[in-house]
Structures are given as C-alpha cells and as structure tokens.
Write a protein that holds these residues in place. Structure first.
Motif, mmCIF file in Angstrom:
data_model
loop_
_atom_site.group_PDB
_atom_site.id
_atom_site.type_symbol
_atom_site.label_atom_id
_atom_site.label_comp_id
_atom_site.label_asym_id
_atom_site.label_seq_id
_atom_site.Cartn_x
_atom_site.Cartn_y
_atom_site.Cartn_z
ATOM 1 N N UNK A 43 0.820 -1.217 0.000
ATOM 2 C CA UNK A 43 0.000 0.000 0.000
ATOM 3 C C UNK A 43 0.855 1.269 0.000
ATOM 4 N N UNK A 44 1.840 1.299 0.874
ATOM 5 C CA UNK A 44 2.694 2.484 1.004
ATOM 6 C C UNK A 44 3.530 2.688 -0.261
ATOM 7 N N UNK A 45 4.185 1.630 -0.722
ATOM 8 C CA UNK A 45 5.033 1.731 -1.915
ATOM 9 C C UNK A 45 4.198 2.142 -3.131
ATOM 10 N N UNK A 46 3.078 1.495 -3.330
ATOM 11 C CA UNK A 46 2.214 1.814 -4.474
ATOM 12 C C UNK A 46 1.739 3.266 -4.410
ATOM 13 N N UNK A 47 1.359 3.720 -3.238
ATOM 14 C CA UNK A 47 0.875 5.090 -3.067
ATOM 15 C C UNK A 47 1.942 6.118 -3.429
ATOM 16 N N UNK A 48 3.115 5.996 -2.834
ATOM 17 C CA UNK A 48 4.129 7.029 -3.019
ATOM 18 C C UNK A 48 4.852 6.940 -4.360
ATOM 19 N N UNK A 49 5.011 5.750 -4.896
ATOM 20 C CA UNK A 49 5.604 5.638 -6.234
ATOM 21 C C UNK A 49 4.602 6.098 -7.290
ATOM 22 N N UNK A 50 3.353 5.703 -7.131
ATOM 23 C CA UNK A 50 2.339 6.033 -8.126
ATOM 24 C C UNK A 50 1.894 7.483 -8.104
ATOM 25 N N UNK A 51 1.638 8.009 -6.923
ATOM 26 C CA UNK A 51 1.103 9.368 -6.804
ATOM 27 C C UNK A 51 2.177 10.446 -6.942
ATOM 28 N N UNK A 52 3.364 10.196 -6.385
ATOM 29 C CA UNK A 52 4.407 11.228 -6.327
ATOM 30 C C UNK A 52 5.674 10.879 -7.097
ATOM 31 N N UNK A 53 5.785 9.648 -7.560
ATOM 32 C CA UNK A 53 6.998 9.187 -8.224
ATOM 33 C C UNK A 53 8.217 9.225 -7.289
ATOM 34 N N UNK A 54 7.981 8.965 -6.006
ATOM 35 C CA UNK A 54 9.061 8.882 -5.026
ATOM 36 C C UNK A 54 9.680 7.491 -5.113
ATOM 37 N N UNK A 55 10.985 7.418 -4.875
ATOM 38 C CA UNK A 55 11.661 6.125 -4.830
ATOM 39 C C UNK A 55 11.348 5.460 -3.495
ATOM 40 N N UNK A 56 10.971 4.200 -3.552
ATOM 41 C CA UNK A 56 10.664 3.444 -2.343
ATOM 42 C C UNK A 56 11.399 2.114 -2.352
ATOM 43 N N UNK A 57 11.815 1.695 -1.183
ATOM 44 C CA UNK A 57 12.418 0.374 -1.021
ATOM 45 C C UNK A 57 12.053 -0.115 0.378
ATOM 46 N N UNK A 58 12.201 -1.403 0.602
ATOM 47 C CA UNK A 58 11.897 -1.935 1.925
ATOM 48 C C UNK A 58 12.771 -3.147 2.233
ATOM 49 N N UNK A 59 12.976 -3.352 3.524
ATOM 50 C CA UNK A 59 13.725 -4.518 4.000
ATOM 51 C C UNK A 59 13.039 -5.049 5.254
ATOM 52 N N UNK A 60 13.173 -6.350 5.460
ATOM 53 C CA UNK A 60 12.679 -6.951 6.693
ATOM 54 C C UNK A 60 13.822 -6.889 7.698
ATOM 55 N N UNK A 61 13.655 -6.089 8.744
ATOM 56 C CA UNK A 61 14.729 -5.866 9.718
ATOM 57 C C UNK A 61 14.706 -6.889 10.847
ATOM 58 N N UNK A 62 13.536 -7.429 11.113
ATOM 59 C CA UNK A 62 13.352 -8.524 12.054
ATOM 60 C C UNK A 62 12.215 -9.355 11.492
ATOM 61 N N UNK A 63 12.047 -10.545 11.999
ATOM 62 C CA UNK A 63 10.951 -11.373 11.487
ATOM 63 C C UNK A 63 9.616 -10.661 11.723
ATOM 64 N N UNK A 64 8.930 -10.323 10.622
ATOM 65 C CA UNK A 64 7.635 -9.675 10.708
ATOM 66 C C UNK A 64 7.673 -8.172 10.891
ATOM 67 N N UNK A 65 8.855 -7.572 10.793
ATOM 68 C CA UNK A 65 8.978 -6.108 10.923
ATOM 69 C C UNK A 65 9.770 -5.587 9.715
ATOM 70 N N UNK A 66 9.164 -4.634 9.009
ATOM 71 C CA UNK A 66 9.780 -4.088 7.805
ATOM 72 C C UNK A 66 10.011 -2.591 7.961
ATOM 73 N N UNK A 67 11.039 -2.117 7.286
ATOM 74 C CA UNK A 67 11.292 -0.682 7.173
ATOM 75 C C UNK A 67 11.170 -0.297 5.713
ATOM 76 N N UNK A 68 10.282 0.650 5.457
ATOM 77 C CA UNK A 68 10.069 1.170 4.118
ATOM 78 C C UNK A 68 10.760 2.521 4.046
ATOM 79 N N UNK A 69 11.648 2.676 3.075
ATOM 80 C CA UNK A 69 12.352 3.937 2.881
ATOM 81 C C UNK A 69 11.722 4.646 1.690
ATOM 82 N N UNK A 70 11.346 5.906 1.918
ATOM 83 C CA UNK A 70 10.729 6.730 0.884
ATOM 84 C C UNK A 70 11.623 7.947 0.674
ATOM 85 N N UNK A 71 12.062 8.154 -0.571
ATOM 86 C CA UNK A 71 12.899 9.309 -0.885
ATOM 87 C C UNK A 71 12.064 10.339 -1.617
#
Length: 73
Positions: A43-71
């Motif tokens: 949801x977050x990646x689709x929203x910010x890449x689609x609406x604003x053309x922001x670069x997004x990436x994500x990693x799983x930092x712990x089991x079941x916990x992700x960090x999404x980076x939005x530039x």
C-alpha cells in the motif's frame, strides 16, 4: 533521515503519517517507516511511487517487521 514508527497500525494510518511527515522534508531527503503489517508494504510503496513518483524500497529488519524507505523527489 526521518523515522516513523507505525508498528501495530493498519492502513491507511501509515500512509497518512508518512504524507504528513514528507510535507516537512526537502527534495532528496528520506523517510523510514517501520511497520509490522505486510499489507502496508504494498500500500505504502504503491501510493508514493504512483502518486508522487518517489523512490521506495523496503527490507525486513526482524521477522515480521519491515522498514520502508521513501525518498522525496
């Protein structure tokens, strides 16, 4: 780097929090949103890449916990 803790929060709350914080940032600055809801990743990646053309990436930092980076473009 700016950080939002969205653990335990379901969409659209992480998107709303990120929208608010990104308004404060300058072009090229990054926001990290931490979530424990896998559905928020798409949801977050689709929203910010689609609406604003922001670069997004994500990693799983712990089991079941992700960090999404939005530039901000």
């Amino acid at each position: 780097m700016h950080f939002i803790d969205a653990l335990g929060e379901m969409c659209p709350i992480p998107i709303i929090k990120a929208e608010k914080e990104l308004k404060k940032l300058n072009k090229g600055e990054k926001l990290v949103l931490e979530t424990d809801h896998s559905c928020s990743i798409q949801s977050v990646v689709k929203h910010f890449e689609g609406k604003y053309n922001y670069k997004c990436s994500y990693i799983e930092v712990e089991e079941g916990i992700w960090q999404i980076t939005i530039e901000k473009a």
